[in-house]
Write an enzyme that holds these catalytic residues in place. Structure first.
Site, PDB file in Angstrom:
ATOM      1  N   TYR A  59       0.833  -1.209   0.000  1.00 62.11           N
ATOM      2  CA  TYR A  59       0.000   0.000   0.000  1.00 62.11           C
ATOM      3  C   TYR A  59       0.865   1.255   0.000  1.00 62.11           C
ATOM      4  O   TYR A  59       0.652   2.178  -0.778  1.00 62.11           O
ATOM      5  CB  TYR A  59      -0.921  -0.010   1.227  1.00 62.11           C
ATOM      6  CG  TYR A  59      -1.975   1.064   1.169  1.00 62.11           C
ATOM      7  CD1 TYR A  59      -3.261   0.775   0.713  1.00 62.11           C
ATOM      8  CD2 TYR A  59      -1.695   2.371   1.554  1.00 62.11           C
ATOM      9  CE1 TYR A  59      -4.233   1.755   0.645  1.00 62.11           C
ATOM     10  CE2 TYR A  59      -2.665   3.359   1.482  1.00 62.11           C
ATOM     11  CZ  TYR A  59      -3.934   3.055   1.028  1.00 62.11           C
ATOM     12  OH  TYR A  59      -4.888   4.028   0.953  1.00 62.11           O
ATOM     13  N   PHE A  65      -6.564  20.171 -24.796  1.00 68.43           N
ATOM     14  CA  PHE A  65      -7.262  18.934 -25.156  1.00 68.43           C
ATOM     15  C   PHE A  65      -8.651  18.987 -24.501  1.00 68.43           C
ATOM     16  O   PHE A  65      -8.853  19.713 -23.535  1.00 68.43           O
ATOM     17  CB  PHE A  65      -6.462  17.729 -24.667  1.00 68.43           C
ATOM     18  CG  PHE A  65      -7.124  16.431 -25.002  1.00 68.43           C
ATOM     19  CD1 PHE A  65      -7.354  16.083 -26.324  1.00 68.43           C
ATOM     20  CD2 PHE A  65      -7.534  15.566 -24.006  1.00 68.43           C
ATOM     21  CE1 PHE A  65      -7.987  14.888 -26.638  1.00 68.43           C
ATOM     22  CE2 PHE A  65      -8.173  14.366 -24.317  1.00 68.43           C
ATOM     23  CZ  PHE A  65      -8.397  14.034 -25.636  1.00 68.43           C
ATOM     24  N   ASP A  66      -9.630  18.230 -25.019  1.00 61.48           N
ATOM     25  CA  ASP A  66     -11.008  18.419 -24.520  1.00 61.48           C
ATOM     26  C   ASP A  66     -11.198  18.096 -23.035  1.00 61.48           C
ATOM     27  O   ASP A  66     -11.945  18.801 -22.357  1.00 61.48           O
ATOM     28  CB  ASP A  66     -12.081  17.774 -25.408  1.00 61.48           C
ATOM     29  CG  ASP A  66     -11.750  16.383 -25.872  1.00 61.48           C
ATOM     30  OD1 ASP A  66     -10.851  15.781 -25.270  1.00 61.48           O
ATOM     31  OD2 ASP A  66     -12.382  15.892 -26.821  1.00 61.48           O
ATOM     32  N   ASP A  85       1.481  19.544 -21.191  1.00 61.71           N
ATOM     33  CA  ASP A  85       0.561  18.408 -21.210  1.00 61.71           C
ATOM     34  C   ASP A  85       1.245  17.428 -22.166  1.00 61.71           C
ATOM     35  O   ASP A  85       1.150  17.557 -23.382  1.00 61.71           O
ATOM     36  CB  ASP A  85      -0.808  18.870 -21.724  1.00 61.71           C
ATOM     37  CG  ASP A  85      -1.819  17.727 -21.810  1.00 61.71           C
ATOM     38  OD1 ASP A  85      -1.442  16.571 -21.543  1.00 61.71           O
ATOM     39  OD2 ASP A  85      -2.982  18.003 -22.149  1.00 61.71           O
ATOM     40  N   ALA A 127       1.370  14.093 -22.985  1.00 55.07           N
ATOM     41  CA  ALA A 127       0.927  12.738 -23.341  1.00 55.07           C
ATOM     42  C   ALA A 127       1.764  12.137 -24.474  1.00 55.07           C
ATOM     43  O   ALA A 127       2.046  10.944 -24.485  1.00 55.07           O
ATOM     44  CB  ALA A 127      -0.552  12.760 -23.745  1.00 55.07           C
ATOM     45  N   LYS A 171      -0.744   7.062 -23.553  1.00 53.74           N
ATOM     46  CA  LYS A 171      -0.191   7.381 -24.870  1.00 53.74           C
ATOM     47  C   LYS A 171       1.287   6.964 -24.883  1.00 53.74           C
ATOM     48  O   LYS A 171       1.585   5.787 -24.980  1.00 53.74           O
ATOM     49  CB  LYS A 171      -0.352   8.876 -25.160  1.00 53.74           C
ATOM     50  CG  LYS A 171      -1.755   9.378 -25.504  1.00 53.74           C
ATOM     51  CD  LYS A 171      -2.823   9.098 -24.527  1.00 53.74           C
ATOM     52  CE  LYS A 171      -4.155   9.727 -24.807  1.00 53.74           C
ATOM     53  NZ  LYS A 171      -4.484  10.907 -24.036  1.00 53.74           N
ATOM     54  N   HIS A 192     -21.702  13.255 -28.909  1.00 55.82           N
ATOM     55  CA  HIS A 192     -21.214  12.227 -29.839  1.00 55.82           C
ATOM     56  C   HIS A 192     -21.136  10.843 -29.209  1.00 55.82           C
ATOM     57  O   HIS A 192     -21.229   9.845 -29.896  1.00 55.82           O
ATOM     58  CB  HIS A 192     -19.858  12.623 -30.418  1.00 55.82           C
ATOM     59  CG  HIS A 192     -18.807  12.901 -29.408  1.00 55.82           C
ATOM     60  ND1 HIS A 192     -18.865  13.991 -28.565  1.00 55.82           N
ATOM     61  CD2 HIS A 192     -17.678  12.245 -29.079  1.00 55.82           C
ATOM     62  CE1 HIS A 192     -17.807  13.980 -27.786  1.00 55.82           C
ATOM     63  NE2 HIS A 192     -17.074  12.926 -28.062  1.00 55.82           N
TER      64      HIS A 192
HETATM   65  C1  LIG Z   1      -5.519  11.717 -23.553  1.00 59.26           C
HETATM   66  C2  LIG Z   1      -5.130  13.088 -23.212  1.00 59.26           C
HETATM   67  C3  LIG Z   1      -5.507  13.677 -21.998  1.00 59.26           C
HETATM   68  C4  LIG Z   1      -6.414  12.972 -20.999  1.00 59.26           C
HETATM   69  O1  LIG Z   1      -5.884  11.810 -20.553  1.00 59.26           O
HETATM   70  P1  LIG Z   1      -6.766  10.519 -20.138  1.00 59.26           P
HETATM   71  O2  LIG Z   1      -5.739   9.521 -19.783  1.00 59.26           O
HETATM   72  O3  LIG Z   1      -7.602  10.156 -21.318  1.00 59.26           O
HETATM   73  O4  LIG Z   1      -7.604  10.935 -18.974  1.00 59.26           O
HETATM   74  C5  LIG Z   1      -5.058  14.953 -21.740  1.00 59.26           C
HETATM   75  N1  LIG Z   1      -4.314  15.630 -22.623  1.00 59.26           N
HETATM   76  C6  LIG Z   1      -3.942  15.095 -23.805  1.00 59.26           C
HETATM   77  C7  LIG Z   1      -3.108  15.892 -24.747  1.00 59.26           C
HETATM   78  C8  LIG Z   1      -4.357  13.822 -24.142  1.00 59.26           C
HETATM   79  O5  LIG Z   1      -4.022  13.313 -25.333  1.00 59.26           O
END
Ligand SMILES: *Cc1c(COP(=O)(O)O)cnc(C)c1O
Length: 459
Positions: free
Chosen positions: A73, A125-126, A216, A218, A259, A450
């Site tokens: 843990y 990103f959304d 950000d 990813a 990613k 969507h």
């Molecule tokens: C996928 C992504 C996120 C969100 O991450 P999740 O793992 O889907 O919650 C944030 N920013 C970017 C650029 C992403 O591609």
């Protein structure tokens, strides 16, 4: 000899069957799914290009790491492996594990967001935008103009418009802007890279006004590889060094590990600011888990640590970027318009240009996504009028600024013959596009329509 065929730099040890169906079956499946591909069972999809998020294949080394995961843990060995790998890459001191990217966003913007504040970015990103706005703050995008010129190639369409950012900062005052976020690569605008020069210019701007800059990140490795390929002075530089230089410019970062960490779940939030990290850890414990696991199993942390090393292998990155480009070239060869050049993680088809006979109110990108599934069993995702979902007071859908179908490529999953098949299906659609008909809405919710909208073929 330098051979021109770039091969997948791996061999396959474990396989799983593809979902093979007939056109007749797919016709019935589409109708039962109300022409919404999110409603189709993955088993009924042949080639799944819905997303590159969490859909990659792990390596034998990562699966080995899974068995070595320490499930204690508190203070698990796997956490320390993870922490030291993230520190080595990013150079930040405070490393907070989370179960995926949006959990890092929720925590960070709860700490620094709020009413009257603005977060500035090349493009949010959304999920980032949604978490900024949920905190009460506003998310402001400053993409460069080339980003919207889909047909015209440019090396760094993911860049931020620094002059526009500066104008905004002066207008609103730096005190109302707690953070600048650079998304690398720029997912919302086609997976396009950001140049080192642009990152430096944004950093300079932020420094001048005392605004922290986060990445950000990813797809940090894909972005770093594009810098090596396209930016002057980096051709001889190891990708790891380029990636480390990107992080050096920033004050913090968060990552969806689904990613470029080559795993199916996970993420982190990293920074040097002790005040913010202290508050973030309190929220982490409240919603995600203790600070040495953050909603993940020990084995997940172990797999992330290994994935973060593997993703910087230049043979892997060469294959990754080349295979996306290969799909883009194949589509252009059939006269299919795309965002050119292709991004790192996928190819974005310009459905507005491809299907001019379908009005925006009949969702040309969704119609194309359905045709791809019907003819080829290929799943993609619409980024257009259905996703943005803006309606006038009579409920009529308003044309979105872009009408795209994204073909996202999972990492290390499909081979070149799978991609050749996708290109062949597009060739058929291009030759028979007059037969592709628009769609009408049956019902759709107001928020994120969507995912759950129901549609039917237009009359
Ligand atoms: C996928 C992504 C996120 C969100 O991450 P999740 O793992 O889907 O919650 C944030 N920013 C970017 C650029 C992403 O591609």
């Amino acid at each position: 000899m330098e051979w021109k065929t770039i091969i997948e730099p791996f061999k396959i040890k474990t396989v799983e069957p593809l979902g093979i169906t007939t056109r007749e079956e797919r016709q019935a499946i589409l109708a039962a799914a109300h022409y919404n591909l999110f409603n189709i069972r993955a088993e009924k999809v042949l080639i799944d290009l819905l997303t590159d998020s969490g859909t990659g294949a792990m390596s034998a080394a990562q699966w080995g790491g899974i068995m070595n995961g320490d499930e204690s843990y508190a203070g698990a060995r796997s956490y320390y492996n993870f922490e030291s790998e993230v520190k080595r890459l990013t150079g930040f001191d405070e490393i907070i594990p989370v179960h995926q990217g949006r959990a890092a966003e929720k925590i960070l913007f709860t700490v620094i967001g709020g009413k009257g504040k603005y977060i500035i970015s090349n493009s949010h990103f959304d999920t980032t935008r949604a978490n900024v706005e949920f905190s009460g703050a506003q998310a402001m995008d400053f993409p460069v103009k080339e980003a919207m010129e889909f047909d015209k190639p440019a090396p760094f369409k993911g860049n931020a418009d620094v002059a526009a950012m500066e104008k905004f900062i002066k207008e609103k005052g730096a005190a109302s802007i707690p953070l600048c976020v650079m998304t690398v690569t720029n997912n919302s605008l086609g997976g396009q890279p950001v140049s080192m020069e642009n990152l430096k210019a944004v950093q300079n701007l932020c420094r001048k006004f005392g605004i922290p800059m986060f990445l950000d990140c990813a797809r940090f490795a894909e972005n770093a590889y594009f810098i090596k390929l396209r930016e002057k002075g980096y051709a001889q530089c190891p990708v790891r060094e380029i990636a480390e230089s990107m992080f050096e410019l920033a004050d913090g970062a968060w990552m969806s590990s689904k990613k470029d960490a080559l795993v199916n779940i996970g993420g982190f939030l990293a920074m040097n600011n002790r005040d913010w990290s202290g508050k973030a850890r309190q929220l982490l414990i409240l919603t995600e888990g203790f600070s040495t696991y953050g909603g993940l199993a020990g084995r997940d942390l172990e797999a992330i640590a290994i994935g973060l090393r593997e993703v910087l292998d230049e043979n892997y990155l060469q294959y990754r970027i080349r295979s996306t480009q290969y799909l883009g070239e194949g589509l252009l060869g059939h006269g299919v318009p795309i965002i050119n050049p292709p991004g790192g993680h996928g190819v974005y088809v310009n459905a507005k240009k491809f299907l001019p006979h379908i009005k925006p109110a009949n969702f040309p990108a969704q119609a194309l996504a359905c045709a791809l599934y019907l003819e080829g069993g290929i799943r993609s995702v619409e980024i257009g009028t259905l996703m943005f979902g803006k309606r006038d007071k009579d409920g009529v859908y308003q044309a979105a600024p872009m009408e795209l179908v994204r073909l996202a490529i999972p990492r290390r999953v499909y081979t070149q013959s799978h991609i050749d098949y996708v290109i062949e299906v597009f060739g058929y659609l291009a030759a028979n596009k007059k037969n592709i008909k628009g769609l009408d809405i049956v019902e759709a919710p107001a928020i994120l329509p969507h995912f759950t909208a129901k549609l039917k073929p237009a009359k």
